[in-house]
Design an enzyme around this catalytic site. Structure first.
Site, mmCIF file in Angstrom:
data_model
loop_
_atom_site.group_PDB
_atom_site.id
_atom_site.type_symbol
_atom_site.label_atom_id
_atom_site.label_comp_id
_atom_site.label_asym_id
_atom_site.label_seq_id
_atom_site.Cartn_x
_atom_site.Cartn_y
_atom_site.Cartn_z
ATOM 1 N N HIS A 110 0.856 -1.186 0.000
ATOM 2 C CA HIS A 110 0.000 0.000 0.000
ATOM 3 C C HIS A 110 0.891 1.235 0.000
ATOM 4 C CE1 HIS A 110 -3.466 -2.492 0.921
ATOM 5 N NE2 HIS A 110 -2.747 -3.078 1.842
ATOM 6 N N LYS A 181 27.340 -12.462 12.865
ATOM 7 C CA LYS A 181 28.485 -13.352 12.752
ATOM 8 C C LYS A 181 28.888 -13.492 11.302
ATOM 9 C CE LYS A 181 29.837 -18.080 13.955
ATOM 10 N NZ LYS A 181 29.389 -19.333 14.572
#
Length: 183
Positions: A110, A181
């Site tokens: 939208h 990581k």
């Protein structure tokens, strides 16, 4: 519905798929006229409650929404109860696994402006392509937003909300998702 009948229906709507497409349950697949929906070889689409024991909330939904949108799913991809919805383009690299109930959407659905929402002006819907590299793993209940680029070998933690560009071989988690990581 028998998967062979569903495959015929997919061909009738111009969905191109490779060899050994495995359907567990019946996905929702909609390919807008003029759009392109490509599914590679050895792809598995899980769309029934017990086809993935993580607990699927819905069937897999794959939609090209505009006449010039494109979805390209590489070889050896696994999808479980996910939504893949493109107004521009979504590319999923080979050997990628998409966890249960994940959402991959290249648009906002939208407009963000009140006036445009109230008049439903489709051209105001923001959309940017998504690219997911090869050998990625998208954890269950993840949300991959417009404009996201995941490098090869990335792992997205369960429930992550992902937006942005991420290098190869990293673990991404959180809301908003960030690199936690390097692999």
């Amino acid at each position: 519905m028998n998967s062979n009948w569903f495959k015929l229906l997919m061909k009738a709507t111009r969905v191109q798929y490779g060899e050994n497409l495995k359907l567990n349950g019946v996905p929702v697949v909609f390919n807008k006229q003029g759009a392109e929906l490509l599914i590679g070889d050895n792809v598995t689409i899980n769309s029934s409650f017990l086809s993935n024991l993580v607990g699927l909330y819905q069937r897999t939904i794959i939609v090209t929404r505009t006449h010039d949108s494109k979805i390209a799913i590489g070889n050896n991809v696994g999808i479980s109860g996910a939504t893949i919805y493109a107004r521009t383009s979504i590319t999923i690299g080979e050997n990628t696994l998409i966890g249960g109930n994940s959402k991959i959407m290249d648009n906002d659905f939208h407009p963000i402006e009140v006036e445009a929402r109230n008049t439903d002006i489709k051209e105001k819907i923001a959309a940017r392509p998504i690219v997911i590299g090869k050998n990625c793993f998208i954890g269950c209940n993840s949300l991959i937003l417009k404009g996201t680029i995941l490098g090869e070998g990335c792992v997205v933690g369960a429930g992550a909300v992902v937006s942005g560009v991420f290098e190869d071989n990293c673990v991404i988690a959180g809301n908003p998702a960030k690199v936690i990581k390097r692999l």
